[in-house]
Motif scaffolding. Structure first.
Motif, PDB file in Angstrom:
ATOM      1  N   GLU A  77      -3.675  -1.096 -11.411  1.00 54.29           N
ATOM      2  CA  GLU A  77      -4.889  -0.320 -11.186  1.00 54.29           C
ATOM      3  C   GLU A  77      -4.488   1.111 -10.850  1.00 54.29           C
ATOM      4  OE1 GLU A  77      -7.846  -1.134 -11.744  1.00 54.29           O
ATOM      5  OE2 GLU A  77      -7.922  -3.318 -11.742  1.00 54.29           O
ATOM      6  N   SER A 130       0.842  -1.193   0.000  1.00 52.69           N
ATOM      7  CA  SER A 130       0.000   0.000   0.000  1.00 52.69           C
ATOM      8  C   SER A 130       0.876   1.242   0.000  1.00 52.69           C
ATOM      9  CB  SER A 130      -0.910   0.008   1.235  1.00 52.69           C
ATOM     10  OG  SER A 130      -1.787  -1.093   1.239  1.00 52.69           O
ATOM     11  N   ASN A 145      -1.438  -0.890  -7.086  1.00 56.14           N
ATOM     12  CA  ASN A 145      -2.415   0.188  -7.105  1.00 56.14           C
ATOM     13  C   ASN A 145      -1.687   1.524  -7.098  1.00 56.14           C
ATOM     14  OD1 ASN A 145      -5.149  -1.216  -6.767  1.00 56.14           O
ATOM     15  ND2 ASN A 145      -3.955  -2.124  -5.111  1.00 56.14           N
ATOM     16  N   ASP A 167      -5.703   5.008  -9.645  1.00 53.39           N
ATOM     17  CA  ASP A 167      -6.754   5.830  -9.047  1.00 53.39           C
ATOM     18  C   ASP A 167      -7.393   6.709 -10.122  1.00 53.39           C
ATOM     19  OD1 ASP A 167      -7.861   8.324  -7.660  1.00 53.39           O
ATOM     20  OD2 ASP A 167      -7.353   7.097  -5.917  1.00 53.39           O
ATOM     21  N   VAL A 189      -0.687  -7.449  -8.192  1.00 53.24           N
ATOM     22  CA  VAL A 189      -1.437  -6.220  -8.464  1.00 53.24           C
ATOM     23  C   VAL A 189      -0.731  -5.034  -7.828  1.00 53.24           C
ATOM     24  CG1 VAL A 189      -3.645  -5.023  -8.219  1.00 53.24           C
ATOM     25  CG2 VAL A 189      -3.610  -7.513  -8.463  1.00 53.24           C
TER      26      VAL A 189
END
Length: 356
Positions: free
Chosen positions: A189, A145, A168, A191, A166
């Motif tokens: 992915e 994260s 982010n 935002d 993955v």
């Protein structure tokens, strides 16, 4: 004999002086003992470090998920934790997760080296300064994260992971480097509020979707490049070895012939445009060339376009460049890496390939 004893005594004193403990104090939090080094007593700052010395590094006994505190108290002084020292958690094989507070600004060389069960990392809200090999041989990294205010992502730091599938990308990220360094990555992915990047089906594009920046290396199966894409950047697809089918929309204007050169599992390439685009250059002249790892690859085009594709496709080996500049690298294309003319196939409809 007396002079020899004096020399030996002096040597022992010098050696003793060089054996400096890495830590100044320790604190036990939720059953895990962490060690800290004071960096500035007047400002009451400290960093996480290891027990022992450079010559006698103690393997950390921490286990499970560790929350690094914002502050710790020692000798009636409350210290703010501002960083993680080199090798602070090196060899902590029972460490499964690390959660860093907003105060962490630096992570030193090989801080988590050999933490083979470390799977979860929660970074501070803003970017941190990394040393070398921070996650060296951290093979289990899976859940990372990044803080909402991060501006740069360098994926090379996580190349040792076999589990990171993955990533982010936060809203404020302006630069992403070394996306291809993570072999296990399947999906990106972004935002929706990011001003520079976007993602479609797990693939990284620029914000307006006109430029395809990169397909994760472990992307598997059919790849449908988004409608409206105009440029496929060099190397965006080349090392995605598990792709079996590629759909290229009519909007694509720029693509290198080398993008499909390593895809041994590739079965077909669908071109939606009525006429072939320039993918290579020979002697400064543009041409339509596809370099393939599997000569059985089928090139599928509209029924009315089969004639022009068959006429334009290069079937002659030789040296080709990816651009028209005179200083460009020349790549040798062998006969065995060229598709077969008989494998240019006409399609009456593209429904199976155009489903979102």
């Amino acid at each position: 004999m007396k002079s020899i004893r004096l020399i030996l005594t002096a040597a022992c004193i010098i050696m003793g002086m060089t054996v400096v403990r890495a830590h100044d104090f320790s604190v036990t939090i939720d059953g895990n003992t962490m060690f800290f080094k004071i960096t500035d007593k007047s400002k009451a700052t400290a960093v996480v470090t290891y027990e022992g010395s450079i010559a006698d590094h103690k393997v950390p006994g921490v286990q499970g998920i560790v929350n690094i505190p914002v502050n710790v108290k020692h000798d009636n002084i409350v210290y703010t934790i501002t960083g993680i020292d080199p090798k602070a958690f090196s060899g902590a094989v029972k460490l499964t997760g690390i959660i860093m507070p907003a105060t962490i600004g630096t992570i030193g060389d090989f801080a988590f080296e050999g933490c083979t069960n470390l799977s979860k990392v929660v970074f501070p809200g803003s970017d941190v300064t990394f040393g070398q090999g921070v996650f060296f041989k951290c093979t289990a990294l899976k859940d990372i994260s990044f803080g909402s205010d991060w501006k740069t992502l360098d994926m090379l730091r996580y190349k040792w992971s076999d589990s990171l599938e993955v990533v982010n990308v936060p809203a404020k990220v302006e630069k992403i480097t070394n996306l291809k360094s993570v072999k296990s990555l399947k999906k990106v992915e972004v935002d929706a509020n990011n001003a520079k990047f976007s993602s479609h089906d797990g693939v990284l594009y620029n914000k307006d979707g006109k430029t395809l920046y990169g397909v994760p290396r472990a992307y598997t199966g059919a790849l449908r490049i988004a409608d409206g894409t105009e440029t496929i950047t060099g190397g965006a697809l080349i090392d995605c070895l598990d792709i079996t089918s590629i759909y290229i929309p009519a909007s694509v204007k720029q693509m290198s012939f080398r993008e499909t050169s390593r895809m041994s599992q590739l079965e077909d390439i669908v071109f939606r445009a009525d006429a072939p685009i320039t993918t290579a250059y020979k002697d400064g002249e543009g041409c339509f060339l596809l370099q393939v790892a599997n000569t059985g690859v089928k090139i599928k085009v509209a029924k009315d376009s089969k004639t022009i594709y068959s006429k334009k496709i290069v079937l002659t080996p030789g040296e080709y460049a990816v651009s028209a500049t005179g200083n460009d690298i020349l790549y040798v294309v062998s006969q065995s890496s060229l598709p077969l003319s008989k494998n240019i196939k006409a399609l009456k409809n593209f429904d199976d390939y155009e489903q979102k």
